[in-house]
Enzyme design. Structure first.
Site, mmCIF file in Angstrom:
data_model
loop_
_atom_site.group_PDB
_atom_site.id
_atom_site.type_symbol
_atom_site.label_atom_id
_atom_site.label_comp_id
_atom_site.label_asym_id
_atom_site.label_seq_id
_atom_site.Cartn_x
_atom_site.Cartn_y
_atom_site.Cartn_z
ATOM 1 N N SER A 19 0.850 -1.190 0.000
ATOM 2 C CA SER A 19 0.000 0.000 0.000
ATOM 3 C C SER A 19 0.884 1.237 0.000
ATOM 4 O O SER A 19 2.010 1.202 0.500
ATOM 5 C CB SER A 19 -0.887 0.002 1.251
ATOM 6 O OG SER A 19 -1.529 1.246 1.411
ATOM 7 N N TYR A 64 -2.088 -0.235 10.357
ATOM 8 C CA TYR A 64 -2.106 -0.730 8.980
ATOM 9 C C TYR A 64 -0.852 -0.237 8.247
ATOM 10 O O TYR A 64 -0.177 -1.012 7.558
ATOM 11 C CB TYR A 64 -3.379 -0.253 8.280
ATOM 12 C CG TYR A 64 -3.480 -0.623 6.831
ATOM 13 C CD1 TYR A 64 -3.958 -1.875 6.446
ATOM 14 C CD2 TYR A 64 -3.124 0.272 5.831
ATOM 15 C CE1 TYR A 64 -4.069 -2.214 5.109
ATOM 16 C CE2 TYR A 64 -3.231 -0.062 4.498
ATOM 17 C CZ TYR A 64 -3.701 -1.306 4.137
ATOM 18 O OH TYR A 64 -3.813 -1.641 2.815
ATOM 19 N N LYS A 116 2.143 -2.500 6.526
ATOM 20 C CA LYS A 116 2.496 -2.432 5.104
ATOM 21 C C LYS A 116 3.960 -2.041 4.908
ATOM 22 O O LYS A 116 4.604 -2.472 3.953
ATOM 23 C CB LYS A 116 1.551 -1.476 4.360
ATOM 24 C CG LYS A 116 0.132 -2.021 4.255
ATOM 25 C CD LYS A 116 0.094 -3.357 3.538
ATOM 26 C CE LYS A 116 -1.305 -3.864 3.308
ATOM 27 N NZ LYS A 116 -1.362 -5.001 2.393
#
Length: 188
Positions: free
Chosen positions: A151, A164, A168
């Site tokens: 991402s 998150y 990533k």
């Protein structure tokens, strides 16, 4: 799709996780349109069935695209995904690890431990384990490709996607480390 791409993946076999909608669906469709045989997956049977119908209605052959339920955080599901791909298509050349989770929206220091664990289990541990489990099959075919979807949050952390973003970033590091070993085995 450019007509120059038709058939460029003939004879190749791909697994795409989390491929019943969104990015995973589009990746699976492109691989199939380029000639690969593709195993799609989702955590829910109804999602697999809906996606398969969409693929078949778009003209992709039932013999070239199959689907299975797979929660990538579950060892038995991962094993079933790999075994079913081998059974249906006879090998594995491509792994696209697309599945991800983000059960927490907010600052990183407010992330509950249970959410942190799930984020890292699905976003980092599962791609590692899938790669580890698919690796012998790629070696057997004398090479292959592994695509791990990360991402932009891995490069530019987002405050409300803190945990998150960290996962990533870790995934990018994992990919770099694995590529050092895999490259010498003709696996991109």
């Amino acid at each position: 799709m450019s007509s120059g791409n038709v058939g460029k993946l003939n004879g190749k076999i791909a697994i795409v996780t989390a491929s019943t909608d969104g990015i995973g669906f589009s990746i699976a469709k492109r691989l199939a349109n380029d000639g690969a045989k593709v195993m799609i997956s989702s955590r829910k049977q109804k999602n697999v069935e809906k996606a398969l119908n969409q693929f078949y209605e778009s003209g992709i052959s039932k013999e070239n695209l199959k689907g299975i339920v797979c929660h990538v955080g579950n060892k038995e599901d991962r094993t079933k995904l790999i075994q079913e791909t081998l059974s249906q298509f006879g090998g594995i050349d491509i792994l696209v690890s697309n599945a991800a989770a983000n059960p927490h929206f907010g600052p990183v220091l407010e992330c509950p431990e249970s959410s942190w664990d799930k984020i890292f289990e699905i976003n980092v541990k599962a791609p590692f384990l899938l790669t580890q489990e698919v690796h012998p099959h790629l070696v057997e075919r004398k090479g292959g490709n592994i695509v791990i979807i990360s991402s932009i949050a891995g490069f530019q952390p987002m405050q409300l996607l803190g945990a998150y973003s960290v996962s990533k970033t870790a995934l990018l590091g994992l990919t770099k480390v694995m590529s050092q070993q895999l490259g010498s085995e003709n696996i991109r």
